[in-house]
Design an enzyme around this catalytic site. Structure first.
Site, mmCIF file in Angstrom:
data_model
loop_
_atom_site.group_PDB
_atom_site.id
_atom_site.type_symbol
_atom_site.label_atom_id
_atom_site.label_comp_id
_atom_site.label_asym_id
_atom_site.label_seq_id
_atom_site.Cartn_x
_atom_site.Cartn_y
_atom_site.Cartn_z
ATOM 1 C CG ASP A 160 -11.566 0.898 5.447
ATOM 2 O OD1 ASP A 160 -10.445 1.382 5.703
ATOM 3 O OD2 ASP A 160 -12.211 1.152 4.415
ATOM 4 N NE ARG A 211 -8.249 2.956 -2.622
ATOM 5 C CZ ARG A 211 -8.397 3.702 -1.535
ATOM 6 N NH1 ARG A 211 -8.661 3.157 -0.387
ATOM 7 N NH2 ARG A 211 -8.306 4.999 -1.615
ATOM 8 C CG ASP A 262 -9.018 0.714 1.846
ATOM 9 O OD1 ASP A 262 -8.379 1.132 2.831
ATOM 10 O OD2 ASP A 262 -9.958 1.325 1.320
ATOM 11 N NE ARG A 279 -3.677 2.537 0.693
ATOM 12 C CZ ARG A 279 -4.786 2.532 1.430
ATOM 13 N NH1 ARG A 279 -5.206 1.436 2.008
ATOM 14 N NH2 ARG A 279 -5.477 3.630 1.590
HETATM 15 N N1 ROI Z 1 -15.065 0.966 -4.707
HETATM 16 C C1 ROI Z 1 -15.292 -0.344 -4.559
HETATM 17 N N2 ROI Z 1 -16.126 -0.965 -5.398
HETATM 18 N N3 ROI Z 1 -14.719 -1.069 -3.574
HETATM 19 C C2 ROI Z 1 -13.861 -0.492 -2.684
HETATM 20 O O1 ROI Z 1 -13.332 -1.176 -1.788
HETATM 21 C C3 ROI Z 1 -13.607 0.886 -2.803
HETATM 22 N N4 ROI Z 1 -12.785 1.520 -1.943
HETATM 23 C C4 ROI Z 1 -12.563 2.820 -2.016
HETATM 24 C C5 ROI Z 1 -13.197 3.678 -3.065
HETATM 25 C C6 ROI Z 1 -12.104 4.381 -3.849
HETATM 26 C C7 ROI Z 1 -14.105 4.698 -2.375
HETATM 27 N N5 ROI Z 1 -14.013 2.929 -3.999
HETATM 28 C C8 ROI Z 1 -14.232 1.596 -3.848
HETATM 29 O O2 ROI Z 1 -11.782 3.401 -1.121
#
Ligand code: ROI
Length: 160
Positions: free
Chosen positions: A97, A92, A95, A82
């Site tokens: 969260d 990315r 991610d 990352r």
């Molecule tokens: N869009 C999708 N489909 N899945 C994600 O995990 C995701 N994560 C993000 C943003 C860029 C908002 N769009 C995403 O951070």
């Protein structure tokens, strides 16, 4: 504490990134991986000039505090390549969260829990529903109700 983690990737072989993230979550200190959803393919939310995402949700039982858990997740993100990019909502490699931490509502400089976007993001709600169909959010809203109000926007389970 039971905590749910949203996993997302759209770079560097996203399916591999998501699987590797689940392996890394299994190895977290003072934490057990209880369950993880299927992997899902989803259209990007935000800028459309980026690849589709692979998304999933994992359920943990952890003795880490929310901030300790965040530190551990950020280590995993970094170990999987990352990079901090200027572009908001850009692509990315990984991610991770914290979307829920028990029934707690947390608001500080580093964390907003429940995750601010989870209630309207199909790529969080439907994987979460797969592994926690009777979940109720800290504000009393049933997950099933949120999912019923949220368009799938092409979200599909990846079969492989
Ligand atoms: N869009 C999708 N489909 N899945 C994600 O995990 C995701 N994560 C993000 C943003 C860029 C908002 N769009 C995403 O951070």
């Amino acid at each position: 504490m039971i905590s749910y983690i949203a996993i997302g990737s759209n770079q560097a072989t996203p399916i591999k990134q998501a699987r590797q993230a689940i392996v890394a979550l299994k190895a977290l200190p003072r934490t057990q991986l209880i369950n993880s959803s299927s992997l899902y393919s989803s259209a990007p939310m935000g800028p459309q000039d980026q690849p589709d995402y692979v998304n999933a949700v994992a359920q943990l039982d952890t003795q880490l505090s929310a901030l300790q858990l965040l530190d551990e997740l950020q280590k995993i993100e970094l170990s999987q390549g990352r990079e901090r990019k200027a572009k908001r909502w850009g692509p990315r490699t990984l991610d991770l969260d914290i979307i829920l931490y028990g029934n707690e509502e947390i608001n500080n400089a580093r964390l907003t829990i429940p995750h601010y976007g989870m209630k309207v993001r199909e790529f969080v709600l439907y994987p979460l529903l797969e592994i926690a169909e009777n979940l109720v959010l800290p504000d009393g809203t049933a997950l099933s109700k949120l999912a019923a109000q949220c368009d799938k926007n092409g979200l599909i389970i990846i079969n492989d």
